[in-house]
Design an enzyme around this catalytic site. Structure first.
Site, short mmCIF file in Angstrom:
data_model
loop_
_atom_site.label_atom_id
_atom_site.label_comp_id
_atom_site.label_asym_id
_atom_site.label_seq_id
_atom_site.Cartn_x
_atom_site.Cartn_y
_atom_site.Cartn_z
N VAL A 79 58.12 21.12 41.61
CA VAL A 79 57.12 20.58 41.87
C VAL A 79 55.66 21.45 41.31
O VAL A 79 55.84 22.58 41.59
CB VAL A 79 56.73 20.21 43.27
N ASP A 133 43.50 13.25 43.58
CA ASP A 133 42.20 14.35 43.51
C ASP A 133 42.42 15.25 44.88
O ASP A 133 42.18 14.77 46.00
CB ASP A 133 40.92 13.49 43.75
N ASN A 163 49.82 25.54 42.03
CA ASN A 163 48.69 26.41 40.97
C ASN A 163 47.32 25.86 41.21
O ASN A 163 46.54 26.51 40.68
CB ASN A 163 49.50 26.13 39.66
N ARG A 198 53.42 21.85 53.47
CA ARG A 198 54.03 21.42 54.76
C ARG A 198 54.70 20.16 54.36
O ARG A 198 55.73 19.74 54.97
CB ARG A 198 52.78 20.82 55.50
N TYR A 236 35.13 31.24 47.16
CA TYR A 236 36.21 31.26 46.24
C TYR A 236 37.16 32.49 46.76
O TYR A 236 38.43 32.58 47.01
CB TYR A 236 35.90 31.52 44.94
N LYS A 240 40.98 32.80 48.52
CA LYS A 240 42.11 33.60 47.82
C LYS A 240 42.85 34.50 48.67
O LYS A 240 44.19 34.76 48.86
CB LYS A 240 41.64 33.78 46.45
N VAL A 269 42.48 34.96 33.25
CA VAL A 269 43.53 34.41 32.02
C VAL A 269 42.78 33.27 31.54
O VAL A 269 41.57 32.55 32.26
CB VAL A 269 44.73 33.68 32.90
N SER A 271 41.62 30.02 30.53
CA SER A 271 41.85 28.72 31.09
C SER A 271 40.37 27.94 31.22
O SER A 271 39.24 28.47 31.08
CB SER A 271 42.39 28.79 32.48
#
Length: 361
Positions: A79, A133, A163, A198, A236, A240, A269, A271
């Site tokens: 997944v 979403d 991800n 979960r 943010y 994390k 990275v 992106s």
């Protein structure tokens, strides 16, 4: 021949003496100096071995083979969330190249359909898609979680790649952050990650706890913004950091059942989220970043001393290692550097927004 008992005494001049093989050896140092030298040598040895370990893990030591998580070739599923661009897209492609079937989770159905066709034709594997979403609580997100739970119950799901992530549109002080932006970041980075794990984890535990069964793998993409507090990205950065603590707790819970849980730390990275378009030695494109991640399962690399974390890409690993090397001093230096960088980014972003607004008039 067995040596005489070693005896440490005190010589007339205040220097320590050692009796060995019946002879007295006087050391030309004081006892405090001897203790400090011994402690210093121990620390030097420790860090020498640590640096050597980092070098070996970045160059020659292999991680756990990704194919070891497959039960039978062609039947195991992975997944991947946030899979239609950037790091997630590359995870989907590289896992498909290893003959994992892929469950694609993303927001745009058209992008999922195109990616599904690409993967099935190029890698000769199967795909399934779940459109959601993840930032918006409600019945649609609940339905997607139920769909993923049922897929995990009926398919051999051996890998989950958490991800998908969200960040600020530009660096901003916490007290000036819009509530909607803050909620979007928390719902995407933390709440969804918890909920999707979960939903899928019970089936992974049931799959791997049997004797002789293959292990299962949960990888969550973290950020060095959670490792080093990042001013002007406080929301943010906090999410994390939360993922790091959650990963360590979860990993210990399910390790006896054969499930490996890891947090992968990343710096910049190329992106859409980072808004960086040009690669460099310290800013890789998604392909080499994902390759290093899949090739180093179980190796901490730059995250030495932090259980269930790893920093796989070589330049990110060195950065992470250096920050941890001097502890408080290096972390505070890092915070100040990041604050200055984010102030500059915000200044340039505001200027660009002003120019765009003027053009639109």
């Amino acid at each position: 021949m067995v040596a005489d008992t070693v005896h440490v005494g005190q010589h007339l001049a205040g220097h320590p003496s050692v009796h060995l093989f019946g002879h007295e050896i006087v050391l030309d140092v004081s006892i405090p100096a001897l203790i400090l030298s011994t402690v210093g040598a121990a620390f030097l040895l420790r860090y020498t071995l640590s640096i050597f370990r980092l070098f070996l893990e970045l160059t020659v030591l292999p991680g756990k083979d990704i194919k070891s998580f497959q039960s039978r070739k062609g039947e195991t599923w992975a997944v991947v969330t946030g899979c239609t661009s950037g790091i997630g897209l590359e995870f989907a492609r590289q896992l498909a190249a290893k003959k994992f079937n892929i469950i694609l989770v993303g927001r745009r159905q058209s992008a999922l359909t195109d990616l599904s066709k690409e993967i099935e034709s190029k890698y000769d594997v199967h795909t399934k898609s779940v459109t959601v979403d993840v930032s918006t609580p409600g019945s649609a997100r609940d339905d997607a979680l139920t769909q993923l739970e049922l897929l995990a119950q009926n398919l051999d799901v051996g890998i989950l790649i958490n991800n998908v992530g969200a960040s600020h549109s530009m660096p901003v002080a916490f007290h000036e952050t819009e509530r909607s932006e803050m909620s979007r970041i928390i719902e995407t980075n933390v709440t969804w990650t918890y909920l999707v794990t979960r939903s899928i984890l019970p089936s992974m535990v049931a799959r791997s706890k049997q004797k002789g069964a293959p292990k299962s793998l949960v990888i969550t993409i973290g950020s060095l913004s959670g490792r080093i507090p990042s001013p002007l990205l406080a929301s943010y950065s906090g999410t994390k950091a939360a993922l790091a603590t959650w990963t360590k707790a979860l990993a210990e819970e399910v390790k006896p059942q054969g499930v490996i849980v890891e947090l992968v730390q990343a710096a910049f990275v190329v992106s859409n989220m980072s808004k960086i378009r040009k690669s460099s030695p310290f800013v890789p494109t998604p392909a080499p970043f994902v390759r290093s991640t899949l090739n180093s399962i179980g190796l901490p690399r730059g995250a030495q001393g932090r259980p269930h974390e790893r920093t796989p890409f070589w330049s990110h690993a060195i950065l992470d290692y250096v920050v941890g090397f001097a502890g408080y001093v290096s972390e505070m230096a890092g915070i100040k550097v990041i604050l200055g960088m984010h102030k500059d980014i915000r200044k340039r972003a505001l200027k660009k927004a002003a120019r765009d607004e003027k053009k639109a008039e």
